[in-house]
Design a protein around this motif. Sequence first.
Motif, PDB file in Angstrom:
ATOM      1  N   THR A  22      70.360 107.204  39.518  1.00 28.81           N
ATOM      2  CA  THR A  22      69.944 106.023  38.757  1.00 28.81           C
ATOM      3  C   THR A  22      69.219 106.472  37.490  1.00 28.81           C
ATOM      4  O   THR A  22      68.672 107.570  37.408  1.00 28.81           O
ATOM      5  N   THR A  70      69.761  99.649  32.618  1.00 34.70           N
ATOM      6  CA  THR A  70      69.755 100.499  33.802  1.00 34.70           C
ATOM      7  C   THR A  70      71.170 100.689  34.343  1.00 34.70           C
ATOM      8  O   THR A  70      72.090  99.935  34.022  1.00 34.70           O
ATOM      9  N   THR A  90      73.312 102.498  38.116  1.00 31.72           N
ATOM     10  CA  THR A  90      73.254 103.146  39.425  1.00 31.72           C
ATOM     11  C   THR A  90      74.637 103.666  39.773  1.00 31.72           C
ATOM     12  O   THR A  90      75.614 102.906  39.764  1.00 31.72           O
ATOM     13  N   THR A 131      66.767 110.154  40.664  1.00 28.66           N
ATOM     14  CA  THR A 131      66.305 109.034  39.848  1.00 28.66           C
ATOM     15  C   THR A 131      65.864 109.527  38.464  1.00 28.66           C
ATOM     16  O   THR A 131      65.602 110.708  38.262  1.00 28.66           O
TER      17      THR A 131
END
Length: 534
Positions: free
Chosen positions: A136, A184, A186, A252
């Motif tokens: 992510t 963002t 993922t 992350t």
Amino acid sequence: MSNTGDFHAINAHYRNPNPSGLTLSSATLNGIALNTFQIDSIRLGTGSGLLIKSQDPTGTRTQAATGSGVLYKDEAATLVLTYSGATGTAPYIGQGFIKYNGVQILNLPNDELPTNNPATPAANDATTTPGCFTITGTVFNDMNGGTTPDGSVPTTSVPIYVNVIDPATGNVVASVTVNPGTGTYTVPSLNPGNYTIQLTQVQGVAGNPKPATMLPDGFAHLNTSIGNSTAPDDGNITNGETPVTVGSVNLTGVNFGIEQAPESIAGAKSITGAPQNGTTYSLEDTPLRGSDPQDQPAQGSWAGKTIIIDSLPTNGFELIYDGITITTPGFRIPGYDPAKLSIKATAVPGGTSSTRFYFSSVDLAGVKDPSPAAFNLNFSTALPVVFGIITATLTDEQLVINWQTLTEKNCSHYEIEASKDGIHFLQIGEVKTLAPGGNSDQALSYNFSKTFNGTMMWGVTLFTLGLLLLLGMRRNKWLHLSMLWMGMGIFAVSCNKNTKDLLSDSHSQLFFRIKQVDINGDINYSKVIQVHQK
């Protein structure tokens, strides 16, 4: 599961206790889906397990679709188990067991045989499956290339994607879209290993080669960070790709910083007259200009910021900054000061009326405009003549001036002018052009000679003095005008007083210059030369 023994396996069952962290969601035996009861008999790991059978290669046996319990010799049963589980967990360890009635060496009736991991040389070992992990991160609008996010989410006209690339093959493993509202992304379900994360406007296709790394709308890649959820920059690569390693936990903070590049604005300056070799032209009053969505939205002077000179001036001009001649393209000027930038005519050919160079603005993030702009210096008339070597000697009252022109454009004639101070000149002769029609691209040589006696010298001196007094003082202007005309008259009479005595002292210096006149009456001067006396 293959029966490589000498006898059929009767009453064959299979069981596989559920690996920790996984759920058996579906299963097939020889391509036939199993029901919930059959699935439970496998995963619970209690009782006898699932009754299995081998797959008939001939298709002649009349067994039930599943569950006959006979695993014929030299045949196999294919059991496919599908599990689901959370990402970011430790590797999964699983092992099944087969039991059957029959007689085998070292195998008593009703004993269980463990399954074997074919990927290892060990016998009867459990199978280990790597866990699935996620990557992510956030794409920041990093306006100044700093270490903290300092702008809103980038707004692009087309989506941007994060592609996961296998560096060993160069192929795409996965591709996800960056959320346009939050910046963002993922990437789910990745096995441990080494990958390259690519930020681009081109969506990758799993199994296909990596697409081009590019961004829309003039955006540029700045930097990346790994393991920090709030910073776009920790000094890693800046080309839109970054290597990562997925281990035993979710990864992350694989962040990117991007921003829109600045724009360079074309500029120009106009000068009355023709360019003069040896003359420097200041560009202070016409500064190089640009704009930037973050640093300077309005078009204006780029003073105080960074400029890059992408190409040098054309047509025999030089670009000078702070006294330094710029000799190579790509010259970087941090803290640009318009007062320090100028253009000098050094080897301008005849017929030239302009020069051009290209420059780029650089924003506070260090991003350069990918499309340089032009700056033009334009003259109202073209340079008619380029002078070459000029010499002047005075021997026994005989003045000889030789000069050369390298090119001529629309030239009419040349006027020879003399001066005692090198500033105020008086015409003493004229020479017609040798260029056919006033135009020539070849070097031409000229000669002018004249007897230059003492009276002529006094005429030049008196003319210069009268002109200086007339320009500097308003009182007695009629007296000064009289001196001016007297000097011209004495020069015209040119009596025969010997000049050797006159020129023998340190004050008897003499200067000349050549004035070129074109067919339109426009003029161009040579440099001022001092006469060499013999």
